[in-house]
Design a protein around this motif. Structure first.
Motif, mmCIF file in Angstrom:
data_model
loop_
_atom_site.group_PDB
_atom_site.id
_atom_site.type_symbol
_atom_site.label_atom_id
_atom_site.label_comp_id
_atom_site.label_asym_id
_atom_site.label_seq_id
_atom_site.Cartn_x
_atom_site.Cartn_y
_atom_site.Cartn_z
ATOM 1 N N CYS A 43 0.835 -1.204 0.000
ATOM 2 C CA CYS A 43 0.000 0.000 0.000
ATOM 3 C C CYS A 43 0.865 1.248 0.000
ATOM 4 O O CYS A 43 1.938 1.263 0.575
ATOM 5 C CB CYS A 43 -0.900 0.019 1.232
ATOM 6 N N GLU A 44 0.359 2.292 -0.627
ATOM 7 C CA GLU A 44 1.070 3.575 -0.688
ATOM 8 C C GLU A 44 1.445 4.072 0.705
ATOM 9 O O GLU A 44 2.537 4.565 0.923
ATOM 10 C CB GLU A 44 0.185 4.609 -1.391
ATOM 11 N N GLU A 45 0.546 3.885 1.687
ATOM 12 C CA GLU A 45 0.827 4.402 3.027
ATOM 13 C C GLU A 45 1.919 3.620 3.744
ATOM 14 O O GLU A 45 2.472 4.079 4.732
ATOM 15 C CB GLU A 45 -0.446 4.463 3.885
ATOM 16 N N ASP A 46 2.249 2.403 3.254
ATOM 17 C CA ASP A 46 3.310 1.608 3.880
ATOM 18 C C ASP A 46 4.637 1.740 3.151
ATOM 19 O O ASP A 46 5.641 1.191 3.580
ATOM 20 C CB ASP A 46 2.921 0.121 3.911
ATOM 21 N N ARG A 47 4.638 2.463 2.031
ATOM 22 C CA ARG A 47 5.830 2.525 1.179
ATOM 23 C C ARG A 47 7.063 3.013 1.932
ATOM 24 O O ARG A 47 8.137 2.434 1.818
ATOM 25 C CB ARG A 47 5.547 3.446 -0.013
ATOM 26 N N HIS A 48 6.914 4.045 2.757
ATOM 27 C CA HIS A 48 8.076 4.598 3.457
ATOM 28 C C HIS A 48 8.661 3.627 4.471
ATOM 29 O O HIS A 48 9.829 3.694 4.807
ATOM 30 C CB HIS A 48 7.702 5.914 4.142
ATOM 31 N N LYS A 49 7.855 2.658 4.955
ATOM 32 C CA LYS A 49 8.351 1.697 5.941
ATOM 33 C C LYS A 49 9.281 0.679 5.297
ATOM 34 O O LYS A 49 10.025 -0.003 5.975
ATOM 35 C CB LYS A 49 7.181 0.994 6.622
ATOM 36 N N LYS A 50 9.220 0.561 3.981
ATOM 37 C CA LYS A 50 10.067 -0.393 3.269
ATOM 38 C C LYS A 50 11.406 0.215 2.873
ATOM 39 O O LYS A 50 12.269 -0.474 2.363
ATOM 40 C CB LYS A 50 9.355 -0.887 2.006
ATOM 41 N N ILE A 51 11.560 1.499 3.072
ATOM 42 C CA ILE A 51 12.811 2.172 2.735
ATOM 43 C C ILE A 51 13.674 2.230 3.982
ATOM 44 O O ILE A 51 13.187 2.478 5.065
ATOM 45 C CB ILE A 51 12.544 3.615 2.238
ATOM 46 N N LEU A 52 14.966 2.001 3.802
ATOM 47 C CA LEU A 52 15.872 2.056 4.953
ATOM 48 C C LEU A 52 15.797 3.406 5.646
ATOM 49 O O LEU A 52 15.719 4.438 4.997
ATOM 50 C CB LEU A 52 17.314 1.813 4.497
ATOM 51 N N GLU A 53 15.816 3.368 6.960
ATOM 52 C CA GLU A 53 15.748 4.618 7.714
ATOM 53 C C GLU A 53 17.136 5.190 7.981
ATOM 54 O O GLU A 53 17.265 6.216 8.627
ATOM 55 C CB GLU A 53 14.980 4.395 9.019
ATOM 56 N N ASP A 54 18.176 4.543 7.491
ATOM 57 C CA ASP A 54 19.534 5.049 7.651
ATOM 58 C C ASP A 54 19.769 6.112 6.577
ATOM 59 O O ASP A 54 19.745 5.821 5.379
ATOM 60 C CB ASP A 54 20.533 3.899 7.506
ATOM 61 N N LEU A 131 -3.672 22.251 1.526
ATOM 62 C CA LEU A 131 -2.245 22.431 1.799
ATOM 63 C C LEU A 131 -1.935 23.744 2.503
ATOM 64 O O LEU A 131 -0.995 23.839 3.272
ATOM 65 C CB LEU A 131 -1.470 22.351 0.477
ATOM 66 N N GLY A 132 -2.738 24.758 2.266
ATOM 67 C CA GLY A 132 -2.396 26.081 2.789
ATOM 68 C C GLY A 132 -1.376 26.692 1.854
ATOM 69 O O GLY A 132 -1.591 26.772 0.653
ATOM 70 N N HIS A 133 -0.231 27.092 2.388
ATOM 71 C CA HIS A 133 0.831 27.624 1.533
ATOM 72 C C HIS A 133 1.526 26.460 0.838
ATOM 73 O O HIS A 133 1.808 25.426 1.441
ATOM 74 C CB HIS A 133 1.835 28.441 2.350
ATOM 75 N N ARG A 155 -1.137 16.472 9.251
ATOM 76 C CA ARG A 155 -0.668 16.624 7.867
ATOM 77 C C ARG A 155 -1.256 15.524 6.991
ATOM 78 O O ARG A 155 -1.178 14.350 7.314
ATOM 79 C CB ARG A 155 0.867 16.561 7.858
ATOM 80 N N ARG A 156 -1.824 15.910 5.867
ATOM 81 C CA ARG A 156 -2.487 14.938 4.997
ATOM 82 C C ARG A 156 -1.631 14.489 3.828
ATOM 83 O O ARG A 156 -1.994 13.575 3.105
ATOM 84 C CB ARG A 156 -3.789 15.528 4.476
ATOM 85 N N ARG A 174 5.332 10.953 5.778
ATOM 86 C CA ARG A 174 3.972 10.804 6.320
ATOM 87 C C ARG A 174 3.966 11.307 7.749
ATOM 88 O O ARG A 174 4.339 12.414 8.018
ATOM 89 C CB ARG A 174 3.488 9.357 6.208
ATOM 90 N N ASP A 175 3.620 10.446 8.713
ATOM 91 C CA ASP A 175 3.618 10.877 10.111
ATOM 92 C C ASP A 175 4.755 10.220 10.893
ATOM 93 O O ASP A 175 4.734 10.174 12.114
ATOM 94 C CB ASP A 175 2.271 10.559 10.766
ATOM 95 N N VAL A 176 5.769 9.716 10.167
ATOM 96 C CA VAL A 176 6.875 9.001 10.801
ATOM 97 C C VAL A 176 8.140 9.857 10.789
ATOM 98 O O VAL A 176 8.684 10.145 9.716
ATOM 99 C CB VAL A 176 7.162 7.663 10.071
ATOM 100 N N PRO A 177 8.632 10.267 11.971
ATOM 101 C CA PRO A 177 9.910 10.987 12.022
ATOM 102 C C PRO A 177 11.045 10.044 11.616
ATOM 103 O O PRO A 177 11.103 8.908 12.080
ATOM 104 C CB PRO A 177 10.043 11.383 13.495
ATOM 105 N N ILE A 178 11.931 10.509 10.740
ATOM 106 C CA ILE A 178 13.029 9.671 10.268
ATOM 107 C C ILE A 178 14.321 10.014 10.992
ATOM 108 O O ILE A 178 14.995 9.146 11.519
ATOM 109 C CB ILE A 178 13.244 9.828 8.741
ATOM 110 N N THR A 179 14.658 11.282 11.017
ATOM 111 C CA THR A 179 15.900 11.687 11.681
ATOM 112 C C THR A 179 15.802 13.141 12.126
ATOM 113 O O THR A 179 15.021 13.911 11.580
ATOM 114 C CB THR A 179 17.125 11.490 10.762
ATOM 115 N N THR A 180 16.606 13.467 13.143
ATOM 116 C CA THR A 180 16.680 14.829 13.648
ATOM 117 C C THR A 180 18.081 15.363 13.404
ATOM 118 O O THR A 180 19.061 14.645 13.577
ATOM 119 C CB THR A 180 16.364 14.855 15.161
ATOM 120 N N LEU A 181 18.163 16.617 12.997
ATOM 121 C CA LEU A 181 19.441 17.272 12.726
ATOM 122 C C LEU A 181 19.503 18.572 13.506
ATOM 123 O O LEU A 181 18.471 19.193 13.757
ATOM 124 C CB LEU A 181 19.558 17.618 11.241
ATOM 125 N N PRO A 182 20.722 19.018 13.860
ATOM 126 C CA PRO A 182 20.823 20.364 14.443
ATOM 127 C C PRO A 182 20.327 21.393 13.429
ATOM 128 O O PRO A 182 20.437 21.186 12.217
ATOM 129 C CB PRO A 182 22.322 20.536 14.693
#
Length: 201
Positions: A43-54, A131-133, A155-156, A174-182
């Motif tokens: 499913c489109e909504e699961d696509r990001h879970k199949k990509i490495l989070e590194d 979307l707004g802006h 966020r939609r 989507r609604d999944v945080p991947i990484t945080t940067l300074p």
């Protein structure tokens, strides 16, 4: 592909994963993986879970997609992004969409550029009304007391986004945080954003 992902996951779950082994495996199965990601296998909504989070591997994936034989591609991309930002800043000031960068630090300049990119280079298709802006598709600057998790839940859009707060930047899909940067690495965050756009097709 299921075996490929299981092998990748087992390599990545080790306390000290061998980065070269993971990269080599990603190189070997690159075209098959692209076909799998582009297919309707999940499913489109699961696509990001199949990509490495590194993040490092996602940047390597970008290089495999755009210029797989050029080992210097990522370094060259960083240089081209810096040149592009300087030209866009000049163009934005000339179009009166950006203020002259006098007194602004690099982070403020980068965020300003990201916010006006869709206005400087408009799409032929109209943006979504919800979307707004239009820059919200790329970057969102948090208000003083705004919670990033609340923003992601509301966020939609399914595309990757760079969320900028007072102290850091958060890359999410989507609604999944991947990484945080300074916060001072916001320009690097933009390259990660581009890499995820390509990796997720």
């Amino acid at each position: 592909m299921a075996k490929h992902y299981r092998t990748l996951q087992s390599l990545c779950k080790k306390k000290t994963p061998n980065r070269e082994s993971v990269s080599q495996l990603l190189d070997l199965k690159s075209s098959a993986r692209r076909e799998f990601i582009d297919s309707d296998s999940f499913c489109e909504e699961d696509r990001h879970k199949k990509i490495l989070e590194d993040i490092g591997h996602v940047m390597e994936e970008l290089q495999r997609i755009l210029d797989k034989n050029n080992i210097y591609y990522i370094d060259e991309l960083k240089g081209r992004w810096d040149d592009f930002c300087q030209k866009v800043q000049f163009f934005g000031v000339w179009k009166k969409l950006l203020k002259p960068p006098v007194g602004m630090d690099k982070v403020e300049q980068a965020v300003s550029i990201l916010r006006v990119l869709p206005s400087l280079f408009p799409s032929s298709s109209a943006p979504l009304k919800k979307l707004g802006h239009v820059s919200e598709a790329l970057v969102h600057v948090l208000e003083e007391k705004e919670d990033p998790n609340d923003y992601l839940k509301k966020r939609r859009l399914s595309c990757p986004v760079l969320i900028v707060s007072l102290s850091n930047c958060l890359l999410a899909v989507r609604d999944v945080p991947i990484t945080t940067l300074p916060k001072d690495k916001v320009t690097q965050g933009v390259l990660y954003l581009v890499a995820y756009y390509y990796a997720l097709h």
